[in-house]
Design a protein around this motif. Structure first.
Motif, PDB file in Angstrom:
ATOM      1  N   ALA A   1       0.886  -1.424   0.070  1.00 16.89           N
ATOM      2  CA  ALA A   1       0.107   0.002  -0.052  1.00 16.89           C
ATOM      3  C   ALA A   1       0.871   1.356  -0.023  1.00 16.89           C
ATOM      4  CB  ALA A   1      -0.751  -0.109   1.312  1.00 16.89           C
ATOM      5  N   MET A   2       0.558   2.107  -1.058  1.00 17.87           N
ATOM      6  CA  MET A   2       1.339   3.341  -1.194  1.00 17.87           C
ATOM      7  C   MET A   2       0.844   4.228  -0.089  1.00 17.87           C
ATOM      8  SD  MET A   2       3.868   2.407  -3.190  1.00 17.87           S
ATOM      9  CE  MET A   2       4.559   3.946  -3.041  1.00 17.87           C
ATOM     10  N   VAL A   3       1.579   4.852   0.954  1.00 14.99           N
ATOM     11  CA  VAL A   3       1.220   5.826   1.658  1.00 14.99           C
ATOM     12  C   VAL A   3       2.108   7.017   2.010  1.00 14.99           C
ATOM     13  CG1 VAL A   3      -0.251   3.988   3.289  1.00 14.99           C
ATOM     14  CG2 VAL A   3       2.362   4.524   3.648  1.00 14.99           C
ATOM     15  N   LYS A   4       3.009   7.299   0.902  1.00 11.78           N
ATOM     16  CA  LYS A   4       3.774   8.277   0.907  1.00 11.78           C
ATOM     17  C   LYS A   4       2.913   9.724   1.053  1.00 11.78           C
ATOM     18  CE  LYS A   4       3.063   8.357  -4.082  1.00 11.78           C
ATOM     19  NZ  LYS A   4       3.371   7.409  -5.158  1.00 11.78           N
ATOM     20  N   ALA A   5       3.635  10.741   1.421  1.00 17.27           N
ATOM     21  CA  ALA A   5       2.964  12.136   1.548  1.00 17.27           C
ATOM     22  C   ALA A   5       2.005  11.990   2.607  1.00 17.27           C
ATOM     23  CB  ALA A   5       2.578  12.613   0.374  1.00 17.27           C
TER      24      ALA A   5
ATOM     25  N   ALA B   1       0.342   9.527   3.707  1.00 22.66           N
ATOM     26  CA  ALA B   1      -0.981   8.826   3.162  1.00 22.66           C
ATOM     27  C   ALA B   1      -1.683   9.507   2.424  1.00 22.66           C
ATOM     28  CB  ALA B   1      -1.713   8.203   4.474  1.00 22.66           C
ATOM     29  N   TYR B   2      -1.107  10.135   1.581  1.00 21.00           N
ATOM     30  CA  TYR B   2      -1.746  10.855   0.497  1.00 21.00           C
ATOM     31  C   TYR B   2      -2.380  11.968   1.031  1.00 21.00           C
ATOM     32  CZ  TYR B   2      -0.754   7.897  -3.522  1.00 21.00           C
ATOM     33  OH  TYR B   2      -0.263   6.967  -4.395  1.00 21.00           O
ATOM     34  N   GLY B   3      -1.800  12.536   2.007  1.00 24.62           N
ATOM     35  CA  GLY B   3      -2.484  13.819   2.850  1.00 24.62           C
ATOM     36  C   GLY B   3      -3.661  13.580   3.769  1.00 24.62           C
TER      37      GLY B   3
ATOM     38  N   SER C   1       9.120  -2.221 -11.508  1.00 23.96           N
ATOM     39  CA  SER C   1       8.981  -0.984 -12.502  1.00 23.96           C
ATOM     40  C   SER C   1       7.698  -0.194 -12.194  1.00 23.96           C
ATOM     41  CB  SER C   1       9.152  -1.680 -14.253  1.00 23.96           C
ATOM     42  OG  SER C   1       9.312  -0.416 -14.901  1.00 23.96           O
ATOM     43  N   HIS C   2       7.868   0.805 -13.052  1.00 22.65           N
ATOM     44  CA  HIS C   2       6.511   1.857 -12.547  1.00 22.65           C
ATOM     45  C   HIS C   2       5.890   2.405 -14.151  1.00 22.65           C
ATOM     46  CE1 HIS C   2       3.925   4.367 -10.280  1.00 22.65           C
ATOM     47  NE2 HIS C   2       4.590   5.478 -10.506  1.00 22.65           N
ATOM     48  N   PHE C   3       4.669   2.361 -14.143  1.00 22.09           N
ATOM     49  CA  PHE C   3       3.794   2.734 -15.483  1.00 22.09           C
ATOM     50  C   PHE C   3       3.717   4.361 -15.543  1.00 22.09           C
ATOM     51  CE2 PHE C   3       1.647  -1.373 -14.934  1.00 22.09           C
ATOM     52  CZ  PHE C   3       2.312  -2.110 -15.876  1.00 22.09           C
TER      53      PHE C   3
ATOM     54  N   ASN D   1       0.416  -0.028 -10.293  1.00 24.04           N
ATOM     55  CA  ASN D   1      -0.189   1.094  -9.365  1.00 24.04           C
ATOM     56  C   ASN D   1      -1.692   0.869  -9.628  1.00 24.04           C
ATOM     57  OD1 ASN D   1      -0.721   1.867 -12.141  1.00 24.04           O
ATOM     58  ND2 ASN D   1       0.215   3.772 -12.105  1.00 24.04           N
ATOM     59  N   SER D   2      -2.604   1.898  -9.038  1.00 23.02           N
ATOM     60  CA  SER D   2      -3.981   1.723  -9.021  1.00 23.02           C
ATOM     61  C   SER D   2      -4.594   1.339 -10.375  1.00 23.02           C
ATOM     62  CB  SER D   2      -4.743   2.891  -8.371  1.00 23.02           C
ATOM     63  OG  SER D   2      -4.359   3.130  -7.264  1.00 23.02           O
ATOM     64  N   ALA D   3      -4.313   2.442 -11.324  1.00 22.67           N
ATOM     65  CA  ALA D   3      -4.728   2.382 -12.810  1.00 22.67           C
ATOM     66  C   ALA D   3      -4.431   0.806 -13.304  1.00 22.67           C
ATOM     67  CB  ALA D   3      -4.197   3.402 -13.780  1.00 22.67           C
TER      68      ALA D   3
ATOM     69  N   VAL E   1       1.253  -6.003  -6.049  1.00 19.30           N
ATOM     70  CA  VAL E   1       0.686  -4.603  -6.504  1.00 19.30           C
ATOM     71  C   VAL E   1       0.846  -3.460  -5.456  1.00 19.30           C
ATOM     72  CG1 VAL E   1      -1.265  -5.773  -7.956  1.00 19.30           C
ATOM     73  CG2 VAL E   1      -1.769  -5.179  -5.410  1.00 19.30           C
ATOM     74  N   ARG E   2       0.810  -2.299  -6.201  1.00 20.11           N
ATOM     75  CA  ARG E   2       1.302  -0.922  -5.252  1.00 20.11           C
ATOM     76  C   ARG E   2       0.082   0.112  -5.629  1.00 20.11           C
ATOM     77  NH1 ARG E   2       5.846  -1.645  -8.727  1.00 20.11           N
ATOM     78  NH2 ARG E   2       5.436   0.505  -9.442  1.00 20.11           N
ATOM     79  N   PRO E   3      -0.909  -0.145  -4.884  1.00 23.33           N
ATOM     80  CA  PRO E   3      -2.029   0.621  -5.056  1.00 23.33           C
ATOM     81  C   PRO E   3      -1.725   2.041  -4.207  1.00 23.33           C
ATOM     82  CG  PRO E   3      -2.519  -1.076  -3.456  1.00 23.33           C
ATOM     83  CD  PRO E   3      -1.240  -1.216  -4.014  1.00 23.33           C
ATOM     84  N   GLY E   4      -2.174   3.068  -4.552  1.00 27.02           N
ATOM     85  CA  GLY E   4      -2.149   4.438  -3.931  1.00 27.02           C
ATOM     86  C   GLY E   4      -3.625   5.078  -3.982  1.00 27.02           C
ATOM     87  N   ILE E   5      -3.969   5.629  -4.928  1.00 27.90           N
ATOM     88  CA  ILE E   5      -4.911   6.523  -4.864  1.00 27.90           C
ATOM     89  C   ILE E   5      -6.098   5.852  -4.694  1.00 27.90           C
ATOM     90  CG2 ILE E   5      -5.514   6.254  -7.430  1.00 27.90           C
ATOM     91  CD1 ILE E   5      -5.518   9.518  -4.977  1.00 27.90           C
ATOM     92  N   MET E   6      -6.410   4.488  -5.198  1.00 27.01           N
ATOM     93  CA  MET E   6      -7.578   3.754  -5.035  1.00 27.01           C
ATOM     94  C   MET E   6      -7.923   3.297  -3.456  1.00 27.01           C
ATOM     95  SD  MET E   6      -7.170   0.142  -6.851  1.00 27.01           S
ATOM     96  CE  MET E   6      -8.826  -0.840  -6.359  1.00 27.01           C
TER      97      MET E   6
ATOM     98  N   ALA F   1      -7.261  14.612  -7.979  1.00 26.88           N
ATOM     99  CA  ALA F   1      -7.495  14.384  -6.715  1.00 26.88           C
ATOM    100  C   ALA F   1      -6.392  14.241  -6.111  1.00 26.88           C
ATOM    101  CB  ALA F   1      -8.479  13.242  -6.647  1.00 26.88           C
ATOM    102  N   TYR F   2      -5.327  13.529  -6.620  1.00 27.98           N
ATOM    103  CA  TYR F   2      -4.135  13.300  -5.752  1.00 27.98           C
ATOM    104  C   TYR F   2      -3.746  14.695  -5.073  1.00 27.98           C
ATOM    105  CZ  TYR F   2      -3.225   9.149  -8.779  1.00 27.98           C
ATOM    106  OH  TYR F   2      -3.358   7.939  -9.512  1.00 27.98           O
ATOM    107  N   GLU F   3      -3.762  15.737  -6.016  1.00 24.49           N
ATOM    108  CA  GLU F   3      -3.000  17.334  -5.488  1.00 24.49           C
ATOM    109  C   GLU F   3      -3.835  17.549  -4.587  1.00 24.49           C
ATOM    110  OE1 GLU F   3      -0.981  21.000  -7.671  1.00 24.49           O
ATOM    111  OE2 GLU F   3      -2.908  20.521  -8.209  1.00 24.49           O
TER     112      GLU F   3
HETATM  113  C1  LIG Z   1       2.709   6.553  -5.856  1.00 29.86           C
HETATM  114  C2  LIG Z   1       3.301   5.276  -6.459  1.00 29.86           C
HETATM  115  C3  LIG Z   1       2.474   4.091  -6.669  1.00 29.86           C
HETATM  116  C4  LIG Z   1       0.757   4.277  -6.532  1.00 29.86           C
HETATM  117  O1  LIG Z   1       0.247   4.906  -7.469  1.00 29.86           O
HETATM  118  P1  LIG Z   1      -1.191   5.312  -7.822  1.00 29.86           P
HETATM  119  O2  LIG Z   1      -1.761   5.948  -9.048  1.00 29.86           O
HETATM  120  O3  LIG Z   1      -1.586   6.178  -6.422  1.00 29.86           O
HETATM  121  O4  LIG Z   1      -1.951   4.000  -7.378  1.00 29.86           O
HETATM  122  C5  LIG Z   1       2.895   2.907  -7.069  1.00 29.86           C
HETATM  123  N1  LIG Z   1       4.214   2.966  -7.316  1.00 29.86           N
HETATM  124  C6  LIG Z   1       5.083   3.867  -7.175  1.00 29.86           C
HETATM  125  C7  LIG Z   1       6.381   3.681  -7.306  1.00 29.86           C
HETATM  126  C8  LIG Z   1       4.748   5.080  -6.693  1.00 29.86           C
HETATM  127  O5  LIG Z   1       5.422   6.071  -6.404  1.00 29.86           O
END
Ligand SMILES: *Cc1c(COP(=O)(O)O)cnc(C)c1O
Length: 357
Positions: free
Chosen positions: A31-35, A37-39, A158-160, A193-195, A208-213, A341-343
């Motif tokens: 679970a991505m909780v940077k910043a 936890a997205y504020g 890797s990251h999309f 990522n979420s998408a 998987v690395r969900p953030g925004i969802m 919405a992230y911002e």
């Molecule tokens: C922030 C981040 C994610 C999550 O992205 P979302 O679009 O919020 O799901 C996944 N991977 C990495 C490396 C990130 O920095």
């Protein structure tokens, strides 16, 4: 009277995490909780953060803060380890780190560390931000293994760049390029990522690395979290501090940019850009007053904004106003503000009191 409050619903976070698990049933969840936890604030999500299999932050300082809240899940630092000192601290606390360049590789080679490091190797398959090129991957893995400082197995990630565009071949190409280069290697793999969790099932892999969802928000511009059975974690709210009877021709707010086309009832809401509400929001953007929509009039100022209450003659000073969240998708507000919405979530200021739902 309650002024600006961001109500954080940790049960909604839990619910959204479940939707991630349903969408990617074979994968572990980082679970991505940077910043913060997205504020949303780590503090308000304690107790549910550990429901994820691991937690991802951008910087060492965030990992240390997160640990203070007692999380026991593995913490992965995605970006910022740049000095040997930071590497030592990461090793002491048994944080996992991401290796994405030769400088960091050499640091791992040469330092004496307290604990062996958990490492993810980041591969650049098209984002062109951080990461080693596919043809360098084998060498990096060999050096990491030989360093004696790294736990086995080494993760591969890797990251999309544009997984939110369902029609673009770019994501397929990134998936393919990743598959080719990690094919001879063992170790857990991670791309989505979420998408990608929602739109590119071929990318799910081991983690998987969900953030925004997780925060209840759709990663796709044209949809909202509701379309994916996600629940908003943050509801930003405040209250009406004054109600005015204005006349046709009266101008409202700084710059007198908006003029009443008729006699109107106007509400003044304690919410402004000093709280993180976007100043450049389009006129007509909705807020919710007693569960009914009302439109923003004129410019948003630092502490206040004004709304049209002409259709809500029963509204009173002290009534609650919702700016986004429950009943009012933040995706719509973001579009009105010409941002994402992230911002908006990250921008809520310290003046807005965060409370647990
Ligand atoms: C922030 C981040 C994610 C999550 O992205 P979302 O679009 O919020 O799901 C996944 N991977 C990495 C490396 C990130 O920095």
């Amino acid at each position: 009277m309650t002024y600006v409050t961001a109500v954080i619903d940790s049960n909604a976070f839990k619910h959204n995490l479940l939707q991630v698990r349903k969408a990617a049933p074979k994968s572990n969840v980082l679970a991505m909780v940077k910043a913060d936890a997205y504020g949303h604030g780590f503090r308000h999500l304690t107790g549910v953060l550990d429901e994820a299999d691991a937690l991802g932050v951008a910087r060492l300082e965030e990992a240390l803060r997160l640990k203070k809240y007692g999380v026991t899940s593995q913490i992965v630092i995605m970006g910022g380890i740049t000095t040997a000192e930071e590497l030592m601290v990461a090793s002491q606390h048994e944080f996992a780190i991401v290796v994405h360049n030769a400088e960091r590789l050499q640091m791992i080679q040469h330092e004496t560390l307290e604990n062996k490091l958990s490492v993810w190797l980041k591969i650049d398959t098209g984002m062109h931000r951080l990461g080693v090129m596919p043809e360098e991957v084998n060498d990096f893995v060999q050096v990491l293994k030989a360093s004696g400082n790294v736990k086995n197995p080494i993760g591969l990630m890797s990251h999309f760049a544009k997984a939110d565009d369902r029609n673009s071949p770019y994501t397929d190409n990134q998936i393919l390029s990743f598959a080719e280069c990690v094919q001879p290697l063992e170790g857990p793999k991670s791309l989505a990522n979420s998408a990608a969790i929602l739109a590119w099932p071929d990318s799910h892999e081991d983690w998987v690395r969900p953030g925004i969802m997780l925060y209840g928000v759709s990663p796709f511009a044209e949809e909202t979290g509701l379309d994916y059975n996600l629940k908003p974690v943050m509801t930003l709210q405040s209250s009406i501090i004054a109600i005015r009877q204005l006349h046709q021709g009266d101008a409202i707010g700084y710059g007198s940019t908006w003029t009443c086309p008729k006699d109107m009832i106007v509400g003044v809401v304690a919410m402004g850009y000093g709280d993180g509400y976007p100043r450049h929001i389009a006129a007509g953007t909705p807020v919710l007053v007693n569960q009914q929509q009302a439109s923003i009039l004129g410019r948003v100022s630092m502490d206040m904004l004004t709304i049209d209450l002409s259709q809500q003659s029963h509204a009173a000073v002290g009534d609650e106003v919702i700016l986004w969240g429950k009943g009012l998708p933040i995706e719509h507000i973001a579009r009105s503000a010409n941002t994402i919405a992230y911002e908006l979530l990250c921008q809520v200021t310290a003046r807005a009191t965060k409370v647990k739902a």
